[in-house]
Design a protein around this motif. Structure first.
Motif, PDB file in Angstrom:
ATOM      1  N   ILE A 409     -32.560  14.972  42.322  1.00 17.49           N
ATOM      2  CA  ILE A 409     -32.107  15.998  43.271  1.00 17.49           C
ATOM      3  C   ILE A 409     -30.666  15.698  43.679  1.00 17.49           C
ATOM      4  CG2 ILE A 409     -32.492  17.028  45.557  1.00 17.49           C
ATOM      5  CD1 ILE A 409     -35.444  16.192  45.315  1.00 17.49           C
ATOM      6  N   ASN A 410     -29.820  16.733  43.705  1.00 21.12           N
ATOM      7  CA  ASN A 410     -28.444  16.519  44.163  1.00 21.12           C
ATOM      8  C   ASN A 410     -28.044  17.479  45.277  1.00 21.12           C
ATOM      9  OD1 ASN A 410     -28.157  18.853  42.688  1.00 21.12           O
ATOM     10  ND2 ASN A 410     -26.899  17.941  41.070  1.00 21.12           N
ATOM     11  N   ASP A 411     -29.040  17.936  46.041  1.00 22.89           N
ATOM     12  CA  ASP A 411     -28.793  18.791  47.203  1.00 22.89           C
ATOM     13  C   ASP A 411     -29.663  18.276  48.350  1.00 22.89           C
ATOM     14  OD1 ASP A 411     -29.779  21.181  48.974  1.00 22.89           O
ATOM     15  OD2 ASP A 411     -27.928  21.898  48.039  1.00 22.89           O
ATOM     16  N   LYS A 412     -29.044  17.953  49.492  1.00 22.31           N
ATOM     17  CA  LYS A 412     -29.805  17.313  50.581  1.00 22.31           C
ATOM     18  C   LYS A 412     -30.896  18.217  51.141  1.00 22.31           C
ATOM     19  CE  LYS A 412     -26.822  18.418  54.565  1.00 22.31           C
ATOM     20  NZ  LYS A 412     -26.039  17.825  55.668  1.00 22.31           N
ATOM     21  N   ASN A 413     -30.703  19.534  51.109  1.00 19.17           N
ATOM     22  CA  ASN A 413     -31.737  20.450  51.610  1.00 19.17           C
ATOM     23  C   ASN A 413     -32.965  20.435  50.696  1.00 19.17           C
ATOM     24  OD1 ASN A 413     -30.192  21.384  53.857  1.00 19.17           O
ATOM     25  ND2 ASN A 413     -29.010  22.680  52.466  1.00 19.17           N
ATOM     26  N   LYS A 414     -32.719  20.336  49.388  1.00 16.20           N
ATOM     27  CA  LYS A 414     -33.833  20.251  48.446  1.00 16.20           C
ATOM     28  C   LYS A 414     -34.564  18.914  48.589  1.00 16.20           C
ATOM     29  CE  LYS A 414     -31.917  23.439  45.011  1.00 16.20           C
ATOM     30  NZ  LYS A 414     -31.395  23.599  43.632  1.00 16.20           N
ATOM     31  N   LEU A 415     -33.798  17.863  48.907  1.00 14.62           N
ATOM     32  CA  LEU A 415     -34.428  16.558  49.140  1.00 14.62           C
ATOM     33  C   LEU A 415     -35.332  16.625  50.373  1.00 14.62           C
ATOM     34  CD1 LEU A 415     -34.808  13.528  48.621  1.00 14.62           C
ATOM     35  CD2 LEU A 415     -32.733  13.123  49.986  1.00 14.62           C
ATOM     36  N   GLN A 416     -34.821  17.247  51.416  1.00 17.88           N
ATOM     37  CA  GLN A 416     -35.619  17.383  52.639  1.00 17.88           C
ATOM     38  C   GLN A 416     -36.891  18.185  52.374  1.00 17.88           C
ATOM     39  OE1 GLN A 416     -33.485  19.071  55.967  1.00 17.88           O
ATOM     40  NE2 GLN A 416     -34.899  18.159  57.424  1.00 17.88           N
ATOM     41  N   ASP A 417     -36.775  19.255  51.619  1.00 15.51           N
ATOM     42  CA  ASP A 417     -37.955  20.069  51.275  1.00 15.51           C
ATOM     43  C   ASP A 417     -38.968  19.235  50.496  1.00 15.51           C
ATOM     44  OD1 ASP A 417     -36.845  22.260  52.491  1.00 15.51           O
ATOM     45  OD2 ASP A 417     -36.102  23.177  50.634  1.00 15.51           O
ATOM     46  N   TRP A 418     -38.482  18.455  49.531  1.00 12.95           N
ATOM     47  CA  TRP A 418     -39.386  17.627  48.713  1.00 12.95           C
ATOM     48  C   TRP A 418     -40.125  16.618  49.593  1.00 12.95           C
ATOM     49  CZ3 TRP A 418     -40.377  12.594  47.486  1.00 12.95           C
ATOM     50  CH2 TRP A 418     -41.137  12.349  46.339  1.00 12.95           C
ATOM     51  N   LEU A 419     -39.382  15.972  50.480  1.00 15.24           N
ATOM     52  CA  LEU A 419     -39.980  14.972  51.366  1.00 15.24           C
ATOM     53  C   LEU A 419     -41.051  15.586  52.271  1.00 15.24           C
ATOM     54  CD1 LEU A 419     -36.790  12.945  52.328  1.00 15.24           C
ATOM     55  CD2 LEU A 419     -38.781  12.027  51.134  1.00 15.24           C
ATOM     56  N   GLN A 420     -40.776  16.777  52.780  1.00 16.56           N
ATOM     57  CA  GLN A 420     -41.718  17.426  53.694  1.00 16.56           C
ATOM     58  C   GLN A 420     -43.000  17.872  52.996  1.00 16.56           C
ATOM     59  OE1 GLN A 420     -39.153  20.424  55.382  1.00 16.56           O
ATOM     60  NE2 GLN A 420     -38.576  19.129  57.128  1.00 16.56           N
ATOM     61  N   LYS A 421     -42.948  18.055  51.692  1.00 18.58           N
ATOM     62  CA  LYS A 421     -44.123  18.525  50.950  1.00 18.58           C
ATOM     63  C   LYS A 421     -45.051  17.391  50.514  1.00 18.58           C
ATOM     64  CE  LYS A 421     -41.838  22.678  49.142  1.00 18.58           C
ATOM     65  NZ  LYS A 421     -41.213  23.293  47.941  1.00 18.58           N
ATOM     66  N   GLN A 422     -44.617  16.133  50.682  1.00 10.93           N
ATOM     67  CA  GLN A 422     -45.423  15.018  50.210  1.00 10.93           C
ATOM     68  C   GLN A 422     -46.588  14.714  51.153  1.00 10.93           C
ATOM     69  OE1 GLN A 422     -44.621  14.011  47.049  1.00 10.93           O
ATOM     70  NE2 GLN A 422     -43.170  15.674  47.441  1.00 10.93           N
ATOM     71  N   ASP A 423     -47.648  14.140  50.599  1.00 12.40           N
ATOM     72  CA  ASP A 423     -48.813  13.736  51.375  1.00 12.40           C
ATOM     73  C   ASP A 423     -48.655  12.255  51.725  1.00 12.40           C
ATOM     74  OD1 ASP A 423     -51.249  13.224  52.503  1.00 12.40           O
ATOM     75  OD2 ASP A 423     -52.436  13.573  50.679  1.00 12.40           O
TER      76      ASP A 423
END
Length: 450
Positions: A409-423
């Motif tokens: 990932i090279n976009d911080k918003n996409k990183l934040q989205d990915w992190l929030q979706k994890q269990d």
């Protein structure tokens, strides 16, 4: 004693300035920009420059020493004035040596584990009542500074292999001349400074040459490269090899055994056990017995950003770590997985240094994240722009790390989205970076998920 700092706002430079002020020296300095916390720290001590910029008129013949920071360029007007007046100009490590010529010097070198090993030694010495000065590259609990210069008979220094200053390109640890030297391991890094592994290796040969006659070299014999280097080196100094000490892990806690004595630790992982064993031998050279060492090391909680626990609940721990080199990332991931084998490990690694963002270096990361159950490599295009480096394509990163399922990932918003979706149920999150994820508020996120 009158001392002037060119680039006083550096993270370690301003700490030295404060230490010398507290010693009673007259301290002045300049910088073109000073950020927090350096700004507030200097202001509190009364040595914050009145305004930003370089002022050659500050450089006068009554200055005893000019200390040059890494931030200063070769054409710096204050540096040029100091040269024209033939003043004593020192890089940071050169000046540390000037202040410690009459002290016993313990210097910790190596590609990884320097800060933690140095911090462990400092923690033990302080809690065993020893008087000492120090230089360390991180904030440590119980110490208000990362540099202290007094009249103590002993100094403990973290020995960095990076260049000393803009006019002194040799590594910092070549200027410290230890009586007790530690090498924690050798893993190629800083390819912008050391373009080949052989050139990098040679810096450690030179470091061994710098050990004072009658001194001791404490080295990690589990590192085959280092073991071979030490074996081939003609130095006649006393050599002490160390490895991972005897230990057990139960319910997420590590107990270590040295000389049939036991201590329960707050830190964990094979890399930290190696660091601890190096610290043990160094403290022994400083007059600390085994019983005292184990009693005091048991309360060591780690240096800032070194497997630092940000948040936790009964089923989840969130750690952050300064890891940026391949060997550091690999050791940190393996440590968390070994300590909590029953939990899923979610690992996020930021490419932020010159080496890590260099396409030619990417293959060095092969296998570094293999032990993670879910893995993300993040980098920001902003960081590439700041370092004036060419664009980095995600497929290049994927190929370099060579890990199945790796997310790039090279976009911080996409990183934040990915992190929030994890269990995060029965899972640990490990955040590794020497940067700040392009400004993402990691601390708040860590508290939210637990």
């Amino acid at each position: 004693m009158k001392v002037h700092f060119i680039a006083i706002g550096g993270s370690v430079m301003h700490q030295l300035a404060i230490a010398l002020k507290r010693k009673g020296y007259i301290v002045t300095g300049s910088d073109d920009e000073i950020f927090e916390p350096a700004k507030s720290n200097l202001q509190k001590e009364g040595i914050l420059p009145e305004k930003d910029g370089w002022y050659p008129e500050k450089i006068t013949t009554d200055i005893d020493a000019v200390i040059l920071g890494m931030h200063a360029r070769e054409d710096n007007p204050e540096l040029q004035k100091a040269k024209s007046l033939n003043l004593n100009i020192h890089s940071f490590p050169e000046y540390i040596f000037e202040e410690s010529k009459n002290k016993k010097r313990i210097v910790v070198g190596g590609s990884h584990g320097k800060t933690t090993t140095t911090s462990m030694i400092m923690h033990v010495l302080k809690n065993s009542g020893k008087a000492f000065d120090y230089l360390v590259g991180a904030k440590l609990e119980g110490f208000d500074q990362s540099v202290a210069i007094t009249d103590a008979p002993l100094i403990v220094c973290e020995g960095d292999e990076y260049p000393a200053s803009v006019i002194e390109k040799r590594p910092k640890f070549h200027f410290l001349f230890p009586h007790v030297a530690i090498i924690t391991g050798i893993a190629w890094d800083h390819i912008n400074v050391f373009p080949t592994f052989d050139f990098y290796l040679e810096q450690f040969n030179i470091f061994i040459d710098k050990i004072e006659p009658g001194g001791v070299l404490i080295y990690n014999e589990t590192d085959e490269v280092l073991k071979k280097l030490v074996s081939a080196h003609p130095s006649t100094v006393r050599k002490i090899a160390y490895a991972i000490p005897e230990h057990t892990i139960e319910n997420g806690q590590t107990k270590v055994v040295i000389d049939n004595q036991t201590a329960t630790l707050n830190v964990f992982g094979n890399h930290n056990l190696l660091n601890l064993n190096a610290a043990y031998y160094a403290c022994k050279e400083a007059g600390v017995d085994t019983n005292t060492f184990l009693k005091t090391i048991a309360s060591f909680t780690g240096a800032s950003k070194r497997l630092e626990l940000l948040a936790k609940n009964d089923g989840t721990n969130v750690y952050r770590d300064f890891a940026h080199a391949p060997s550091k990332a690999k050791a940190t991931i393996e440590a968390v997985k070994q300590q909590f084998p029953g939990r899923k490990l979610i690992a996020v690694f930021e490419l932020h240094t010159f080496s890590s963002l260099n396409e030619k270096f990417m293959s060095e990361y092969k296998g570094a994240m293999d032990k993670a159950d879910e893995a993300v490599v993040f980098y920001s295009n902003h960081a590439l722009e700041l370092k004036r480096m060419p664009p980095l394509d995600p497929p290049v990163v994927e190929k370099g790390f060579d890990k199945k399922g790796l997310v790039v990932i090279n976009d911080k918003n996409k990183l934040q989205d990915w992190l929030q979706k994890q269990d995060y149920k029965n899972a640990n999150l490990l955040l590794m970076s020497s940067g700040n994820y392009d400004g993402l508020d990691i601390l708040t996120f860590a508290k939210e998920i637990v």
